[in-house]
Scaffold this motif. Structure first.
Motif, PDB file in Angstrom:
ATOM      1  N   TYR A 294       5.174  36.937 -24.764  1.00  0.00           N
ATOM      2  CA  TYR A 294       6.019  37.954 -24.159  1.00  0.00           C
ATOM      3  C   TYR A 294       5.992  39.245 -24.957  1.00  0.00           C
ATOM      4  O   TYR A 294       5.757  39.250 -26.170  1.00  0.00           O
ATOM      5  N   TYR A 295       6.243  40.299 -24.235  1.00  0.00           N
ATOM      6  CA  TYR A 295       6.355  41.627 -24.829  1.00  0.00           C
ATOM      7  C   TYR A 295       7.525  41.651 -25.813  1.00  0.00           C
ATOM      8  O   TYR A 295       8.559  41.045 -25.571  1.00  0.00           O
ATOM      9  N   ASP A 296       7.346  42.323 -26.930  1.00  0.00           N
ATOM     10  CA  ASP A 296       8.332  42.383 -28.023  1.00  0.00           C
ATOM     11  C   ASP A 296       8.485  41.054 -28.746  1.00  0.00           C
ATOM     12  O   ASP A 296       9.417  40.876 -29.528  1.00  0.00           O
ATOM     13  N   GLN A 308      10.224  34.749 -12.626  1.00  0.00           N
ATOM     14  CA  GLN A 308       9.688  35.875 -13.392  1.00  0.00           C
ATOM     15  C   GLN A 308       8.535  36.534 -12.645  1.00  0.00           C
ATOM     16  O   GLN A 308       8.436  37.768 -12.586  1.00  0.00           O
ATOM     17  N   LEU A 309       7.665  35.710 -12.059  1.00  0.00           N
ATOM     18  CA  LEU A 309       6.580  36.261 -11.255  1.00  0.00           C
ATOM     19  C   LEU A 309       7.129  36.976 -10.025  1.00  0.00           C
ATOM     20  O   LEU A 309       6.641  38.063  -9.651  1.00  0.00           O
ATOM     21  N   LEU A 310       8.147  36.389  -9.408  1.00  0.00           N
ATOM     22  CA  LEU A 310       8.771  37.027  -8.252  1.00  0.00           C
ATOM     23  C   LEU A 310       9.375  38.374  -8.647  1.00  0.00           C
ATOM     24  O   LEU A 310       9.238  39.371  -7.912  1.00  0.00           O
ATOM     25  N   LEU A 311      10.045  38.420  -9.791  1.00  0.00           N
ATOM     26  CA  LEU A 311      10.641  39.683 -10.261  1.00  0.00           C
ATOM     27  C   LEU A 311       9.566  40.748 -10.462  1.00  0.00           C
ATOM     28  O   LEU A 311       9.737  41.914 -10.072  1.00  0.00           O
ATOM     29  N   THR A 312       8.424  40.364 -11.046  1.00  0.00           N
ATOM     30  CA  THR A 312       7.354  41.334 -11.294  1.00  0.00           C
ATOM     31  C   THR A 312       6.772  41.852  -9.993  1.00  0.00           C
ATOM     32  O   THR A 312       6.531  43.061  -9.832  1.00  0.00           O
ATOM     33  N   LEU A 313       6.543  40.966  -9.032  1.00  0.00           N
ATOM     34  CA  LEU A 313       5.994  41.401  -7.751  1.00  0.00           C
ATOM     35  C   LEU A 313       6.977  42.272  -6.988  1.00  0.00           C
ATOM     36  O   LEU A 313       6.575  43.202  -6.269  1.00  0.00           O
ATOM     37  N   VAL A 344       2.730  41.946 -15.958  1.00  0.00           N
ATOM     38  CA  VAL A 344       1.705  42.911 -15.548  1.00  0.00           C
ATOM     39  C   VAL A 344       0.457  42.737 -16.411  1.00  0.00           C
ATOM     40  O   VAL A 344      -0.678  42.742 -15.894  1.00  0.00           O
ATOM     41  N   SER A 345       0.654  42.557 -17.693  1.00  0.00           N
ATOM     42  CA  SER A 345      -0.499  42.322 -18.581  1.00  0.00           C
ATOM     43  C   SER A 345      -1.200  41.016 -18.240  1.00  0.00           C
ATOM     44  O   SER A 345      -2.442  40.947 -18.216  1.00  0.00           O
ATOM     45  N   ALA A 346      -0.417  39.967 -17.963  1.00  0.00           N
ATOM     46  CA  ALA A 346      -1.026  38.673 -17.629  1.00  0.00           C
ATOM     47  C   ALA A 346      -1.786  38.742 -16.310  1.00  0.00           C
ATOM     48  O   ALA A 346      -2.918  38.227 -16.204  1.00  0.00           O
ATOM     49  N   LEU A 347      -1.190  39.354 -15.304  1.00  0.00           N
ATOM     50  CA  LEU A 347      -1.877  39.496 -14.018  1.00  0.00           C
ATOM     51  C   LEU A 347      -3.130  40.353 -14.154  1.00  0.00           C
ATOM     52  O   LEU A 347      -4.163  40.085 -13.507  1.00  0.00           O
ATOM     53  N   HIS A 348      -3.074  41.378 -14.966  1.00  0.00           N
ATOM     54  CA  HIS A 348      -4.237  42.244 -15.176  1.00  0.00           C
ATOM     55  C   HIS A 348      -5.380  41.477 -15.811  1.00  0.00           C
ATOM     56  O   HIS A 348      -6.564  41.657 -15.439  1.00  0.00           O
ATOM     57  N   ILE A 349      -5.062  40.617 -16.757  1.00  0.00           N
ATOM     58  CA  ILE A 349      -6.116  39.843 -17.429  1.00  0.00           C
ATOM     59  C   ILE A 349      -6.733  38.819 -16.476  1.00  0.00           C
ATOM     60  O   ILE A 349      -7.962  38.666 -16.398  1.00  0.00           O
ATOM     61  N   VAL A 350      -5.907  38.110 -15.729  1.00  0.00           N
ATOM     62  CA  VAL A 350      -6.404  37.015 -14.888  1.00  0.00           C
ATOM     63  C   VAL A 350      -7.072  37.539 -13.622  1.00  0.00           C
ATOM     64  O   VAL A 350      -8.173  37.086 -13.244  1.00  0.00           O
ATOM     65  N   LEU A 351      -6.426  38.476 -12.933  1.00  0.00           N
ATOM     66  CA  LEU A 351      -6.915  38.902 -11.624  1.00  0.00           C
ATOM     67  C   LEU A 351      -7.924  40.033 -11.693  1.00  0.00           C
ATOM     68  O   LEU A 351      -8.789  40.144 -10.801  1.00  0.00           O
ATOM     69  N   PHE A 352      -7.844  40.866 -12.698  1.00  0.00           N
ATOM     70  CA  PHE A 352      -8.763  42.005 -12.750  1.00  0.00           C
ATOM     71  C   PHE A 352      -9.891  41.789 -13.751  1.00  0.00           C
ATOM     72  O   PHE A 352     -11.073  41.792 -13.378  1.00  0.00           O
ATOM     73  N   LEU A 530      -1.226  49.090 -14.281  1.00  0.00           N
ATOM     74  CA  LEU A 530      -0.483  48.955 -13.027  1.00  0.00           C
ATOM     75  C   LEU A 530      -1.393  49.182 -11.827  1.00  0.00           C
ATOM     76  O   LEU A 530      -1.388  48.408 -10.863  1.00  0.00           O
ATOM     77  N   PHE A 531      -2.188  50.238 -11.878  1.00  0.00           N
ATOM     78  CA  PHE A 531      -3.072  50.568 -10.765  1.00  0.00           C
ATOM     79  C   PHE A 531      -4.090  49.453 -10.519  1.00  0.00           C
ATOM     80  O   PHE A 531      -4.295  49.009  -9.379  1.00  0.00           O
ATOM     81  N   GLN A 532      -4.740  49.000 -11.549  1.00  0.00           N
ATOM     82  CA  GLN A 532      -5.759  47.959 -11.396  1.00  0.00           C
ATOM     83  C   GLN A 532      -5.152  46.622 -10.976  1.00  0.00           C
ATOM     84  O   GLN A 532      -5.742  45.872 -10.198  1.00  0.00           O
ATOM     85  N   THR A 533      -3.934  46.324 -11.456  1.00  0.00           N
ATOM     86  CA  THR A 533      -3.271  45.076 -11.048  1.00  0.00           C
ATOM     87  C   THR A 533      -2.898  45.124  -9.572  1.00  0.00           C
ATOM     88  O   THR A 533      -3.076  44.119  -8.850  1.00  0.00           O
ATOM     89  N   CYS A 534      -2.394  46.259  -9.106  1.00  0.00           N
ATOM     90  CA  CYS A 534      -2.059  46.375  -7.679  1.00  0.00           C
ATOM     91  C   CYS A 534      -3.307  46.252  -6.813  1.00  0.00           C
ATOM     92  O   CYS A 534      -3.264  45.641  -5.730  1.00  0.00           O
ATOM     93  N   CYS A 535      -4.445  46.801  -7.280  1.00  0.00           N
ATOM     94  CA  CYS A 535      -5.693  46.657  -6.528  1.00  0.00           C
ATOM     95  C   CYS A 535      -6.137  45.199  -6.478  1.00  0.00           C
ATOM     96  O   CYS A 535      -6.607  44.716  -5.434  1.00  0.00           O
ATOM     97  N   ALA A 536      -5.976  44.487  -7.588  1.00  0.00           N
ATOM     98  CA  ALA A 536      -6.358  43.072  -7.605  1.00  0.00           C
ATOM     99  C   ALA A 536      -5.462  42.242  -6.704  1.00  0.00           C
ATOM    100  O   ALA A 536      -5.921  41.307  -6.031  1.00  0.00           O
TER     101      ALA A 536
END
Length: 556
Positions: A294-296, A308-313, A344-352, A530-536
Motif C-alpha cells: 500500500y501507498y505510504d 477497495q477495487l470498487l472504490l477505485t473504479l 491505480v498503481s496495481a491496475l497499471h502494472i497488471v493491465l497495462f 491514470l490515463f493509461q489505466t483508464c485505457c486498459a
C-alpha cells in the motif's frame, strides 16, 4: 505560674500533629506551652512536638503526652513512636457520652449504700448496659408483641421474703418491691402507662378510626390500579419501539450493504465501474490474489479487497470526491487516498504494463479483421492523439506549456493506438498540450514497434512520413489541392474515414472515465498512470465493433 492545667470549658484542642484530642470530647487536661522567661523549656517542648510549625501563643498539649500526666518532665509520649518501651505509656482518654433523655418507667430499689433513693430503671440500664440481658436470663422481660410486661415472669421470681433480686451488673443488686394488693389491683393501669411510654406511635395508629383507614386503603388500591394500567401501556409502547428500532437497524444494515459489491447487480456494476458485468469484476479481482504494497506503507483492513477495487473504479469512473467515497465506505479521506493510489498503481502494472507492452502483429490482426478494413489488410495500428483538460498550473512557464492553441485551454495530450478490431493496443504518456501530434509521435516510441510491411492509418495532422521506419506505409486522408476532390480522392477519403473512425470511438470510451474530465494539480505526478489505466480498463468492455462482438458470441 505559667504552666497550669486549663478548664475544660475553654475551647481548645491538642497542638500535637498526630493527636486529635478535644476538650469537648476527651477527658484529659491541657497544658499551655511555656513562654518567656522559660525559653529553654519552650524549646524542649517544641523539639519534642516536632510539628515543623512554630506554636502560637495559646497552643496547648493534652496530658496524654506526659508520663503519668506530669508536665514537669515534658511531653514524651507520641503516637509516632514505634519503640515498644513507649507503647505502655499511651493511654487513650475516656470519651464523654451524652446521657439520653429519661422516659417514664417504673422504679427499682438499689442495695448500693451510696444512694438511698430509688433509681429509675432507665438510669440503671444506662450504667450497666446489660440489664435487658439479665432480665431476659431471669425470665423478666418486655414483650413488644403484646406491649406489656410479663406478670407470670415476675411471679416466678418471687422469693420467700417477698423481694425479687435482679443483678444489674454494676456492683448493685436491684430489688423489686413485692406487689401488695394495691399494686395488684392497678397492674392494668401500669401496663397501659407502659404502652404509652414505650410505643407511642403504635398507640396513635391504633387510635385511628376504621372508616378512615378503609378510605385510605381504597385510595391506595385505586392508585395501584392506575399505576398498573400505566405500566401496561408503557410496556406496549416499549415493545412497539423495540420493533421499530429493529426494523430501522435492518434497514440501515441493508442500506450499508446495498451499494457494496456483494449486493450490486450487473447493471449497477456497469454503471458504477464501467465493467460489463459482475463476472468481469470478479475476474479482475482474481488477478490480485497476492497482498498489495500500500501507498505510504500502511495497510488497509477496514475495507475488504473487493470493496477497495470498487472504490477505485468509482473514483476513476465518476470522479467522486474523497469525502463522498469516505462516507460511502465509512473510512477517512486519507484512507481513500491510500486505496486509490495503491490500486491505480496495481491496475497499471497488471493491465497495462503486462498486457499491453507489445503491439499485436498484422498477422494476428488479420484473424479478426472487420469488413471495413478489407482494403487495408496490412493495417497494424490506427493512431490518433487525444487531449485531456487539466487544472491551470500556478507557474507561468507551466501555463505556457500546457496551453493548447487548438482547444483554447490548458490540456495534456497523449497518443492512442487501436487495432483493426477496436482494441486499444498502444497508449503513450501524457505530454503538455502545446506539443504537436508530430512531436508526440516522435517522442512516444510507437514508431519503434513497427516492422516493414506494416500499414499505419492516421489523421491529416500526422505528417510523419519522414520518421517512419523503412518499409512502413502511412495512409492519411488526401489534402484538397484543387477546387474539389476528384472521385478517386472522395473514395479514398471515405474508405480511410470508415476505418479510422474506430479510434475516435475508442477515445470516446476512454473519456467515459470522468477522472479525465479535468485532471487536478495534485494528480499531475501520476496523470500518465491514470490515463493509461483508464485505457486498459476500456479494453475490458464489450467489443467496440458489432461485427467482432457477433463473432465472439459465436465462439462462446
Amino acid at each position: 505560674m505559667l504552666i497550669v492545667p486549663l478548664d475544660n470549658t475553654t475551647n481548645m484542642k491538642c497542638w500535637v500533629g498526630d493527636c486529635n484530642h478535644h476538650h469537648t470530647r476527651d477527658k484529659c487536661k491541657y497544658f499551655t506551652i511555656p513562654m518567656t522567661p522559660l525559653q529553654r523549656r519552650r524549646k524542649l517542648w517544641k523539639a519534642s512536638i516536632a510539628n515543623g510549625v512554630s506554636p502560637p501563643v495559646k497552643a496547648r498539649i493534652c496530658s496524654c503526652h506526659f508520663k503519668n500526666g506530669d508536665k514537669n518532665e515534658g511531653p514524651t509520649i507520641f503516637k509516632r513512636q514505634r519503640d515498644p518501651k513507649y507503647l505502655h505509656l499511651w493511654v487513650s482518654p475516656k470519651t464523654k457520652t451524652r446521657k439520653p433523655t429519661r422516659s417514664p418507667s417504673f422504679y427499682v430499689e438499689s442495695h448500693d449504700n451510696s444512694e438511698d433513693d430509688p433509681k429509675p430503671l432507665d438510669d440503671i440500664m444506662e450504667e450497666s448496659g446489660t440489664i435487658s440481658n439479665h432480665l431476659e436470663d431471669s425470665g423478666l422481660a418486655l414483650t413488644p408483641e403484646k406491649n406489656e410486661l410479663s406478670t407470670h415472669s415476675i411471679q416466678s421470681l418471687q422469693s420467700p421474703s417477698g423481694i425479687w433480686e435482679v443483678n444489674t451488673g454494676v456492683n448493685a443488686v436491684c430489688k423489686l418491691r413485692k406487689p401488695d394488693d394495691s399494686v395488684t389491683d392497678n397492674i392494668a393501669a401500669n401496663e397501659s402507662q407502659c404502652k404509652k411510654s414505650l410505643f407511642p406511635r403504635d398507640c396513635n395508629v391504633c387510635c385511628r378510626s376504621p372508616c378512615k383507614c378503609n378510605g385510605e386503603l381504597e385510595k391506595l388500591k385505586q392508585s395501584l390500579e392506575v399505576a398498573r394500567h400505566l405500566i401496561s401501556k408503557l410496556r406496549q409502547k416499549e415493545c412497539i419501539a423495540a420493533d421499530v428500532i429493529k426494523e430501522l437497524e435492518n434497514s440501515l444494515r441493508l442500506e450499508k450493504e446495498r451499494l457494496l459489491f456483494p449486493s450490486l447487480s450487473d447493471d449497477q456494476i456497469r454503471h458504477y465501474t464501467g465493467l460489463p458485468n459482475k463476472a468481469t469484476f470478479v475476474w479482475l479481482l482474481s488477478l490480485f490474489s497476492k497482498p498489495l504494497n500500500y501507498y505510504d506503507c500502511k495497510s488497509v483492513v477496514s475495507v475488504s479487497k473487493e470493496n477497495q477495487l470498487l472504490l477505485t473504479l468509482l473514483k476513476l469512473r465518476h470522479a467522486f470526491t474523497h469525502q463522498v467515497l469516505g462516507d460511502w465506505f465509512r473510512v477517512s479521506n486519507s484512507t481513500v487516498t491510500r486505496i486509490v493510489r495503491t490500486w491505480v498503481s496495481a491496475l497499471h502494472i497488471v493491465l497495462f504494463k503486462s498486457a499491453m507492452k507489445n503491439i499485436p502483429s498484422r498477422h494476428k490482426n488479420k484473424k479478426s479483421l472487420p469488413e471495413c478494413f478489407t482494403p487495408y489488410p496490412n493495417c497494424r495500428i490506427i493512431i490518433d492523439c487525444t487531449e485531456l483538460r487539466v487544472q491551470v498550473p500556478d507557474a507561468m512557464k507551466s501555463k505556457n506549456l500546457v496551453h493548447s492553441s487548438y482547444k483554447g485551454y490548458s490540456t495534456a495530450k497523449g497518443a492512442v493506438g487501436v487495432a483493426p478490431n477496436g482494441t486499444i493496443t498502444f497508449v503513450s504518456d501524457l505530454y503538455p498540450g502545446s506539443n504537436s501530434d508530430k512531436t508526440i509521435m516522435r517522442e512516444c516510441g510507437v514508431l519503434d514497434s513497427l516492422q516493414p510491411g506494416d500499414l499505419v492509418l492516421a489523421d491529416k495532422g500526422f505528417l510523419v512520413h519522414d520518421m517512419l521506419p523503412p518499409g512502413v506505409t502511412l495512409n492519411i486522408p488526401p489534402f484538397k489541392n484543387t477546387a474539389q476532390f476528384t472521385p478517386a480522392q472522395v473514395k479514398n477519403t471515405t474508405s480511410i474515414a470508415r476505418a479510422r473512425i474506430h479510434v475516435e470511438r475508442a477515445n470516446a470510451r476512454i473519456k467515459e472515465y470522468h477522472i479525465l474530465d479535468c485532471i487536478p494539480a495534485n494528480m499531475f505526478h501520476y496523470a500518465s498512470q491514470l490515463f493509461q489505466t483508464c485505457c486498459a480498463l476500456t479494453n475490458l468492455k464489450n467489443p467496440l465493433i458489432a461485427e467482432v462482438e457477433d463473432e465472439m458470441r459465436l465462439w462462446q
